[in-house]
Design a protein around this motif. Structure first.
Motif, PDB file in Angstrom:
ATOM      1  N   LYS A   1      11.555  -4.224  -8.501  1.00 48.95           N
ATOM      2  CA  LYS A   1      11.140  -5.593  -8.783  1.00 48.95           C
ATOM      3  C   LYS A   1      12.106  -6.260  -9.755  1.00 48.95           C
ATOM      4  N   SER A   2      13.340  -5.735  -9.817  1.00 47.38           N
ATOM      5  CA  SER A   2      14.336  -6.246 -10.758  1.00 47.38           C
ATOM      6  C   SER A   2      14.882  -7.610 -10.352  1.00 47.38           C
ATOM      7  N   ALA A   3      14.705  -7.974  -9.089  1.00 51.66           N
ATOM      8  CA  ALA A   3      15.168  -9.265  -8.578  1.00 51.66           C
ATOM      9  C   ALA A   3      14.287  -9.639  -7.400  1.00 51.66           C
ATOM     10  N   LEU A   4      14.404 -10.899  -6.987  1.00 52.31           N
ATOM     11  CA  LEU A   4      13.685 -11.343  -5.790  1.00 52.31           C
ATOM     12  C   LEU A   4      14.647 -11.356  -4.618  1.00 52.31           C
ATOM     13  N   PRO A   5      14.183 -10.999  -3.450  1.00 54.18           N
ATOM     14  CA  PRO A   5      12.878 -10.423  -3.148  1.00 54.18           C
ATOM     15  C   PRO A   5      12.747  -8.994  -3.684  1.00 54.18           C
ATOM     16  N   TRP A   6      11.494  -8.575  -3.915  1.00 58.42           N
ATOM     17  CA  TRP A   6      11.252  -7.192  -4.278  1.00 58.42           C
ATOM     18  C   TRP A   6      11.674  -6.314  -3.108  1.00 58.42           C
ATOM     19  N   VAL A   7      12.093  -5.092  -3.410  1.00 53.79           N
ATOM     20  CA  VAL A   7      12.447  -4.110  -2.394  1.00 53.79           C
ATOM     21  C   VAL A   7      11.588  -2.877  -2.649  1.00 53.79           C
ATOM     22  N   ILE A   8      10.775  -2.509  -1.641  1.00 53.34           N
ATOM     23  CA  ILE A   8       9.849  -1.392  -1.829  1.00 53.34           C
ATOM     24  C   ILE A   8       9.946  -0.397  -0.680  1.00 53.34           C
ATOM     25  N   ASN A   9       9.645   0.857  -1.006  1.00 52.91           N
ATOM     26  CA  ASN A   9       9.642   1.950  -0.039  1.00 52.91           C
ATOM     27  C   ASN A   9       8.384   2.771  -0.311  1.00 52.91           C
ATOM     28  N   PRO A  10       7.548   2.993   0.713  1.00 53.27           N
ATOM     29  CA  PRO A  10       6.298   3.711   0.489  1.00 53.27           C
ATOM     30  C   PRO A  10       6.435   5.230   0.411  1.00 53.27           C
ATOM     31  N   GLY A  11       7.634   5.772   0.632  1.00 52.62           N
ATOM     32  CA  GLY A  11       7.775   7.223   0.705  1.00 52.62           C
ATOM     33  C   GLY A  11       7.353   7.712   2.080  1.00 52.62           C
ATOM     34  N   ALA A  12       7.047   8.980   2.198  1.00 52.93           N
ATOM     35  CA  ALA A  12       6.680   9.582   3.481  1.00 52.93           C
ATOM     36  C   ALA A  12       5.174   9.789   3.567  1.00 52.93           C
ATOM     37  N   ALA A  13       4.564   9.283   4.646  1.00 57.08           N
ATOM     38  CA  ALA A  13       3.116   9.382   4.827  1.00 57.08           C
ATOM     39  C   ALA A  13       2.703  10.588   5.656  1.00 57.08           C
ATOM     40  N   GLY A  14       3.654  11.447   5.975  1.00 57.20           N
ATOM     41  CA  GLY A  14       3.363  12.636   6.779  1.00 57.20           C
ATOM     42  C   GLY A  14       3.653  13.915   6.015  1.00 57.20           C
ATOM     43  N   GLN A  15       4.086  14.943   6.751  1.00 55.01           N
ATOM     44  CA  GLN A  15       4.324  16.254   6.167  1.00 55.01           C
ATOM     45  C   GLN A  15       5.804  16.548   5.925  1.00 55.01           C
ATOM     46  N   THR A  16       6.698  15.744   6.480  1.00 50.12           N
ATOM     47  CA  THR A  16       8.128  16.021   6.433  1.00 50.12           C
ATOM     48  C   THR A  16       8.760  15.420   5.187  1.00 50.12           C
ATOM     49  N   ARG A  17       9.352  16.261   4.357  1.00 48.54           N
ATOM     50  CA  ARG A  17      10.083  15.829   3.149  1.00 48.54           C
ATOM     51  C   ARG A  17       9.317  14.750   2.376  1.00 48.54           C
ATOM     52  N   ASN A  18       8.069  15.050   2.032  1.00 47.92           N
ATOM     53  CA  ASN A  18       7.267  14.036   1.344  1.00 47.92           C
ATOM     54  C   ASN A  18       7.349  14.146  -0.180  1.00 47.92           C
ATOM     55  N   HIS A  19       8.228  14.975  -0.678  1.00 49.54           N
ATOM     56  CA  HIS A  19       8.517  15.055  -2.118  1.00 49.54           C
ATOM     57  C   HIS A  19       7.250  15.227  -2.959  1.00 49.54           C
ATOM     58  N   GLY A  20       6.469  16.238  -2.621  1.00 49.87           N
ATOM     59  CA  GLY A  20       5.289  16.558  -3.422  1.00 49.87           C
ATOM     60  C   GLY A  20       3.982  16.067  -2.871  1.00 49.87           C
ATOM     61  N   GLY A  21       3.997  15.454  -1.719  1.00 49.87           N
ATOM     62  CA  GLY A  21       2.758  15.002  -1.093  1.00 49.87           C
ATOM     63  C   GLY A  21       2.926  13.663  -0.415  1.00 49.87           C
ATOM     64  N   PRO A  22       2.101  13.380   0.584  1.00 54.35           N
ATOM     65  CA  PRO A  22       2.195  12.117   1.313  1.00 54.35           C
ATOM     66  C   PRO A  22       1.872  10.930   0.417  1.00 54.35           C
ATOM     67  N   SER A  23       2.492   9.792   0.761  1.00 52.88           N
ATOM     68  CA  SER A  23       2.310   8.607  -0.072  1.00 52.88           C
ATOM     69  C   SER A  23       2.289   7.334   0.762  1.00 52.88           C
ATOM     70  N   CYS A  24       1.798   6.263   0.142  1.00 52.45           N
ATOM     71  CA  CYS A  24       1.799   4.943   0.760  1.00 52.45           C
ATOM     72  C   CYS A  24       1.674   3.896  -0.339  1.00 52.45           C
TER      73      CYS A  24
END
Length: 163
Positions: free
Chosen positions: A121-144
């Motif tokens: 959120k350092s500038a407009l537009p914001w840039v967001i990534n929800p991470g991985a919502a499945g089982q593959t490379r979810n870095h510690g658990g699914p996210s959204c």
């Protein structure tokens, strides 16, 4: 009026059931690519039944008969969300400046690909990534992410679950 948008990415054929429940509570749902199965899209059932999905870099191998756009948009009160997978803006770490240059009229840009949750959120537009919502490379658990939007205020809430 405030609307809610569930934002997911990188399911690779499996959508975590806890995230399915979050999607059902939202007005809209976005999938930022690497879906890898029509079953994932079928499980996404927001209140409006409107699901916006874009192709990830793995879609050509796993969803050949189900073409998806590379970029999509969703108009909301107070602005527009632009969605793409992000892999064309840098393979390991998509460049947020490049995404902002491509979508200058957006209020929020959603991308996936890295499987890592990000809120820039350092500038407009914001840039967001929800991470991985499945089982593959979810870095510690699914996210959204869940975006709440009205004419004046936009807010992004993070959800991260145990594996």
């Amino acid at each position: 009026m405030t609307v809610s948008v569930a934002i997911i990415s990188d399911t690779h054929g499996h959508l975590d059931p806890r995230i399915i429940e979050i999607i059902r509570e939202c007005d809209y749902a976005i999938h930022a690519g690497d879906i890898c199965g029509e079953n994932v899209l079928a499980a996404m059932q927001p209140k409006s039944a409107m699901v916006i999905a874009v192709a990830g870099n793995n879609e050509p191998r796993c969803m050949v008969d189900f073409p998806l756009p590379a970029i999509s948009e969703l108009e909301l009160p107070g602005g527009k969300i632009c969605i793409e997978h992000g892999h064309e803006h840098g393979h390991h770490s998509p460049c947020h400046d490049s995404l902002r240059e491509k979508h200058p009229d957006a209020r929020v840009i959603v991308y996936g690909h890295t499987h890592k949750m990000v809120q820039d959120k350092s500038a407009l537009p914001w840039v967001i990534n929800p991470g991985a919502a499945g089982q593959t490379r979810n870095h510690g658990g699914p996210s959204c992410l869940v975006l709440s939007a009205n004419d004046q205020t936009w807010d992004v809430q993070e959800f991260k679950f145990e594996p």
